[in-house]
Design a protein around this motif. Structure first.
Motif, PDB file in Angstrom:
ATOM      1  N   GLY A 266     -23.765 -78.365   8.756  1.00  0.00           N
ATOM      2  CA  GLY A 266     -23.005 -77.864   9.904  1.00  0.00           C
ATOM      3  C   GLY A 266     -22.606 -78.979  10.852  1.00  0.00           C
ATOM      4  N   THR A 267     -23.523 -79.941  11.079  1.00  0.00           N
ATOM      5  CA  THR A 267     -23.190 -81.075  11.942  1.00  0.00           C
ATOM      6  C   THR A 267     -22.061 -81.901  11.359  1.00  0.00           C
TER       7      THR A 267
ATOM      8  N   VAL B 136     -19.677 -80.872   9.403  1.00  0.00           N
ATOM      9  CA  VAL B 136     -18.416 -80.139   9.535  1.00  0.00           C
ATOM     10  C   VAL B 136     -17.867 -80.242  10.953  1.00  0.00           C
ATOM     11  N   VAL B 137     -18.759 -80.052  11.956  1.00  0.00           N
ATOM     12  CA  VAL B 137     -18.316 -80.118  13.346  1.00  0.00           C
ATOM     13  C   VAL B 137     -17.805 -81.513  13.692  1.00  0.00           C
ATOM     14  N   VAL B 138     -18.550 -82.531  13.293  1.00  0.00           N
ATOM     15  CA  VAL B 138     -18.116 -83.897  13.584  1.00  0.00           C
ATOM     16  C   VAL B 138     -16.831 -84.226  12.834  1.00  0.00           C
TER      17      VAL B 138
ATOM     18  N   LEU C 105     -14.470 -82.190  11.905  1.00  0.00           N
ATOM     19  CA  LEU C 105     -13.321 -81.465  12.429  1.00  0.00           C
ATOM     20  C   LEU C 105     -12.987 -81.835  13.870  1.00  0.00           C
ATOM     21  N   SER C 106     -13.757 -82.699  14.493  1.00  0.00           N
ATOM     22  CA  SER C 106     -13.483 -83.103  15.877  1.00  0.00           C
ATOM     23  C   SER C 106     -13.199 -84.594  15.984  1.00  0.00           C
TER      24      SER C 106
END
Length: 321
Positions: free
Chosen positions: A47-48, A50-52, A54-55
């Motif tokens: 999850g980390t 993916v978040v990193v 996508l940002s």
């Protein structure tokens, strides 16, 4: 070694014995700690990532694109800081910045004031209060695109419900979304209708955490309802107000779908905000480099306004962040 004497039931002293020292828990082996750490990262790692991804990755890529001239087809050509220098003399971009700031100046204070008023009304003990709270929150969960489509019919100058009501009252009909002077305030009203539910629910939760003893004490001391609300309740709402001010500022600056479904930046570009300007430049004119530079301008404006709101409230004693 320390020795102590313990008195018996009959007053006699027993022989001295060693004092008990609490046992120190043994430290876990390094392999166990490493295994537990790896287990935790195995759960949060994907999850980390993916978040990193996508940002941070799009942000870095957009910055690299902002220093190029690229239409999405031909190879990009590096032009340095030309796109950023060009923004200073672009009248369309400057107008978009003014429209975004004007929308923010109208939207944020109105959403906070209306949110407090609705929350106070919904904090009363009346019948069907759960139904009323649900009705207030429903517009927030409806998509902004749907809200914009409905608003375009409600505010239609010819057959809209608002003008029909004005005609019945003997008042002149208005152009609303088709008037350059009325379009932006109308968009603000529609945005408020869709966001009041969020601010009201947050304020309602904060109101229920205000100690009732303080309000009762102020009432006993002779304070009226307004004085008790101003001197007791409002100070407890300052951290929530700071959070909502920052949140609503970001919401106003990033408003796009509502403008796209109602005015598409018109009439005469009177509702063209920074976000819509970025969309027009990048995806309609295929000037991706200049559009990326304008997007970074939006990021800078958002960070500046957010920082000013936080700084001002911290000077007044509100620590919400």
């Amino acid at each position: 070694m320390t020795f102590t004497f313990a008195a018996s039931r009959h007053g006699k002293r027993h022989a001295p014995g060693p004092e008990k020292v609490p046992a120190v828990p043994a430290r876990r082996p390094r392999s166990v700690r490493v295994r537990r750490s790896l287990t935790g990262w195995a759960f949060v790692g994907p999850g980390t990532a993916v978040v990193v991804g996508l940002s941070l990755f799009p942000a870095v890529w957009a910055f690299l694109i902002s220093r190029t001239r690229w239409n999405g087809i031909a190879p990009a050509r590096d032009i340095g800081w030309t796109n950023y220098q060009r923004m200073v003399d672009d009248p369309d971009l400057l107008a978009a910045v003014r429209h975004s700031l004007a929308l923010t100046a109208m939207f944020v204070p109105a959403s906070l004031v209306l949110g407090v008023l609705v929350a106070v009304a919904l904090n009363q003990r009346i019948r069907f209060i759960a139904f009323y709270r649900t009705c207030i929150f429903v517009p927030y969960v409806v998509s902004a695109a749907t809200t914009g489509i409905i608003a375009s019919y409600v505010f239609n100058p010819q057959f809209g419900a608002i003008n029909d009501g004005l005609r019945r009252l003997g008042l002149p009909a208005q152009k609303f979304l088709e008037s350059p002077s009325q379009a932006l305030p109308t968009v603000c009203v529609v945005a408020l209708w869709g966001s009041i539910g969020f601010t009201a629910v947050v304020y309602l939760a904060a109101l229920q955490d205000v100690p009732k003893e303080l309000v009762e004490a102020a009432t006993v001391d002779g304070a009226g309802p307004w004085q008790a609300f101003r001197n007791v309740t409002l100070p407890h709402l300052r951290p929530v107000t700071l959070f909502l001010a920052v949140w609503q500022t970001i919401t106003a600056l990033q408003l796009f779908d509502l403008i796209y479904t109602t005015t598409r930046g018109g009439p005469l570009n009177s509702t063209q905000t920074i976000v819509y300007f970025v969309y027009e430049v990048a995806f309609r004119s295929h000037r991706f480099g200049y559009g990326a530079a304008a997007a970074y301008l939006l990021f800078a404006v958002t960070m500046l306004l957010t920082g000013l709101v936080i700084w001002y409230n911290r000077r007044r004693g509100s620590e919400a962040f």
